[in-house]
Scaffold this motif. Structure first.
Motif, PDB file in Angstrom:
ATOM      1  N   LEU A  34       0.832  -1.203   0.000  1.00  0.00           N
ATOM      2  CA  LEU A  34       0.000   0.000   0.000  1.00  0.00           C
ATOM      3  C   LEU A  34       0.868   1.256   0.000  1.00  0.00           C
ATOM      4  CD1 LEU A  34      -2.782   1.406   0.428  1.00  0.00           C
ATOM      5  CD2 LEU A  34      -2.401   1.119   2.884  1.00  0.00           C
ATOM      6  N   ALA A  35       1.954   1.207   0.767  1.00  0.00           N
ATOM      7  CA  ALA A  35       2.821   2.375   0.918  1.00  0.00           C
ATOM      8  C   ALA A  35       4.278   1.945   0.985  1.00  0.00           C
ATOM      9  CB  ALA A  35       2.459   3.142   2.189  1.00  0.00           C
ATOM     10  N   VAL A  36       5.152   2.866   0.620  1.00  0.00           N
ATOM     11  CA  VAL A  36       6.590   2.643   0.676  1.00  0.00           C
ATOM     12  C   VAL A  36       7.198   3.747   1.529  1.00  0.00           C
ATOM     13  CG1 VAL A  36       8.732   2.538  -0.654  1.00  0.00           C
ATOM     14  CG2 VAL A  36       6.623   1.625  -1.636  1.00  0.00           C
ATOM     15  N   PHE A  37       7.952   3.353   2.532  1.00  0.00           N
ATOM     16  CA  PHE A  37       8.694   4.296   3.361  1.00  0.00           C
ATOM     17  C   PHE A  37      10.166   4.083   3.029  1.00  0.00           C
ATOM     18  CE2 PHE A  37       4.679   4.292   5.354  1.00  0.00           C
ATOM     19  CZ  PHE A  37       4.570   5.468   6.064  1.00  0.00           C
ATOM     20  N   CYS A  38      10.776   5.088   2.410  1.00  0.00           N
ATOM     21  CA  CYS A  38      12.156   4.964   1.941  1.00  0.00           C
ATOM     22  C   CYS A  38      13.060   5.889   2.743  1.00  0.00           C
ATOM     23  CB  CYS A  38      12.232   5.320   0.462  1.00  0.00           C
ATOM     24  SG  CYS A  38      13.913   5.315  -0.189  1.00  0.00           S
ATOM     25  N   GLY A  39      14.024   5.298   3.418  1.00  0.00           N
ATOM     26  CA  GLY A  39      15.008   6.064   4.167  1.00  0.00           C
ATOM     27  C   GLY A  39      16.366   5.972   3.507  1.00  0.00           C
ATOM     28  N   ILE A  40      17.024   7.094   3.352  1.00  0.00           N
ATOM     29  CA  ILE A  40      18.368   7.123   2.777  1.00  0.00           C
ATOM     30  C   ILE A  40      19.240   7.927   3.733  1.00  0.00           C
ATOM     31  CG2 ILE A  40      19.790   7.705   0.791  1.00  0.00           C
ATOM     32  CD1 ILE A  40      17.233   7.647  -0.913  1.00  0.00           C
ATOM     33  N   THR A  41      20.271   7.275   4.237  1.00  0.00           N
ATOM     34  CA  THR A  41      21.204   7.886   5.180  1.00  0.00           C
ATOM     35  C   THR A  41      22.538   8.022   4.456  1.00  0.00           C
ATOM     36  OG1 THR A  41      20.036   6.750   6.973  1.00  0.00           O
ATOM     37  CG2 THR A  41      22.212   7.673   7.481  1.00  0.00           C
ATOM     38  N   PHE A  84      25.019  13.033   6.965  1.00  0.00           N
ATOM     39  CA  PHE A  84      25.768  13.120   8.215  1.00  0.00           C
ATOM     40  C   PHE A  84      27.246  13.272   7.942  1.00  0.00           C
ATOM     41  CE2 PHE A  84      25.725   8.635   7.145  1.00  0.00           C
ATOM     42  CZ  PHE A  84      27.012   8.202   7.443  1.00  0.00           C
ATOM     43  N   ASP A  85      27.868  14.037   8.773  1.00  0.00           N
ATOM     44  CA  ASP A  85      29.313  14.089   8.953  1.00  0.00           C
ATOM     45  C   ASP A  85      29.433  14.050  10.469  1.00  0.00           C
ATOM     46  OD1 ASP A  85      28.322  16.674   9.345  1.00  0.00           O
ATOM     47  OD2 ASP A  85      29.783  17.652   8.070  1.00  0.00           O
ATOM     48  N   ASN A  86      30.007  15.077  11.114  1.00  0.00           N
ATOM     49  CA  ASN A  86      29.932  15.106  12.576  1.00  0.00           C
ATOM     50  C   ASN A  86      28.593  15.703  13.034  1.00  0.00           C
ATOM     51  OD1 ASN A  86      31.555  17.203  11.320  1.00  0.00           O
ATOM     52  ND2 ASN A  86      31.619  18.172  13.326  1.00  0.00           N
ATOM     53  N   PRO A 113      31.307  17.025   0.781  1.00  0.00           N
ATOM     54  CA  PRO A 113      32.099  16.468   1.893  1.00  0.00           C
ATOM     55  C   PRO A 113      32.625  17.522   2.862  1.00  0.00           C
ATOM     56  CG  PRO A 113      32.754  15.483  -0.180  1.00  0.00           C
ATOM     57  CD  PRO A 113      31.858  16.645  -0.512  1.00  0.00           C
ATOM     58  N   ARG A 114      32.577  17.148   4.142  1.00  0.00           N
ATOM     59  CA  ARG A 114      33.102  17.992   5.217  1.00  0.00           C
ATOM     60  C   ARG A 114      33.126  17.152   6.494  1.00  0.00           C
ATOM     61  NH1 ARG A 114      27.446  21.219   6.516  1.00  0.00           N
ATOM     62  NH2 ARG A 114      26.673  19.497   7.757  1.00  0.00           N
ATOM     63  N   GLY A 115      33.888  17.546   7.457  1.00  0.00           N
ATOM     64  CA  GLY A 115      33.817  17.015   8.817  1.00  0.00           C
ATOM     65  C   GLY A 115      34.162  15.554   9.033  1.00  0.00           C
ATOM     66  N   CYS A 116      33.896  15.122  10.260  1.00  0.00           N
ATOM     67  CA  CYS A 116      34.137  13.751  10.701  1.00  0.00           C
ATOM     68  C   CYS A 116      32.892  12.899  10.422  1.00  0.00           C
ATOM     69  CB  CYS A 116      34.481  13.743  12.192  1.00  0.00           C
ATOM     70  SG  CYS A 116      36.018  14.608  12.572  1.00  0.00           S
ATOM     71  N   THR A 117      32.852  11.688  10.967  1.00  0.00           N
ATOM     72  CA  THR A 117      31.796  10.742  10.603  1.00  0.00           C
ATOM     73  C   THR A 117      31.050  10.203  11.808  1.00  0.00           C
ATOM     74  OG1 THR A 117      33.261  10.039   8.805  1.00  0.00           O
ATOM     75  CG2 THR A 117      31.305   8.715   9.188  1.00  0.00           C
ATOM     76  N   ARG A 118      29.725  10.429  11.853  1.00  0.00           N
ATOM     77  CA  ARG A 118      28.855   9.870  12.903  1.00  0.00           C
ATOM     78  C   ARG A 118      27.952   8.803  12.293  1.00  0.00           C
ATOM     79  NH1 ARG A 118      25.874  14.031  16.596  1.00  0.00           N
ATOM     80  NH2 ARG A 118      25.627  12.103  17.733  1.00  0.00           N
TER      81      ARG A 118
END
Length: 168
Positions: A34-41, A84-86, A113-118
């Motif tokens: 019925l529905a699609v929930f798409c997450g992209i991190t 995400f970065d920091n 791109p920037r920063g550290c990685t969380r």
């Protein structure tokens, strides 16, 4: 399409029996969710510099594919897009696919791109957020729809080089 499959079977001399079996197989296929929930991190940390444009192109294509699939199947679609970065930044949080107008240049900018990685913190936060949205969506369905026990599809994509140096 069902009518062409049935008529092709009958036209090829297979007779009514084959047409019935073909029609029956199609009718017994599960309906699309019925529905699609798409997450992209998406990792936008400094270590992603050497693959920035390739990764952005892939993320853009993934979004396009999800929207197209939902349209073709008559599904409701929701996008969760986080970079995400920091810092963890929610670009889209449960946005209806119909309200999206994303360009490839947008994705390139969001992933600069920037920063550290969380990585771990961002992934856990996003997965919790998506699952809560799916639960809330199911709870909000009418009794009639709930009784049909509809399938809700959940997709999560994580674009990263796998390095984490800033999660709690």
């Amino acid at each position: 399409n069902m009518s062409s499959i049935v008529s092709n079977s009958a036209a090829s001399g297979a007779g009514g029996g084959e047409a019935k079996r073909t029609s029956s197989r199609i009718q017994n296929r599960p309906s699309p969710p019925l529905a699609v929930f798409c997450g992209i991190t998406v990792d936008r940390s400094g270590s992603m510099s050497n693959i920035h444009s390739t990764a952005a192109e892939g993320v853009f294509k993934c979004i396009e594919d999800q929207i197209q699939g939902a349209e073709e199947n008559g599904q409701i679609g929701h996008l969760f897009l986080t970079t995400f970065d920091n810092h963890i930044t929610k670009i889209h949080d449960n946005t209806d696919f119909k309200d999206l107008d994303i360009k490839q240049t947008d994705v390139l900018a969001w992933m600069k791109p920037r920063g550290c990685t969380r990585l771990y913190d961002a992934a856990i936060q996003d997965l919790d957020n998506i699952m809560t949205a799916v639960k809330d969506y199911k709870a909000g369905l009418s009794a009639e729809v709930k009784n049909l026990n509809p399938t809700i599809s959940t997709v999560w994509v994580c674009c990263t080089d796998g390095f984490d140096n800033d999660s709690n």
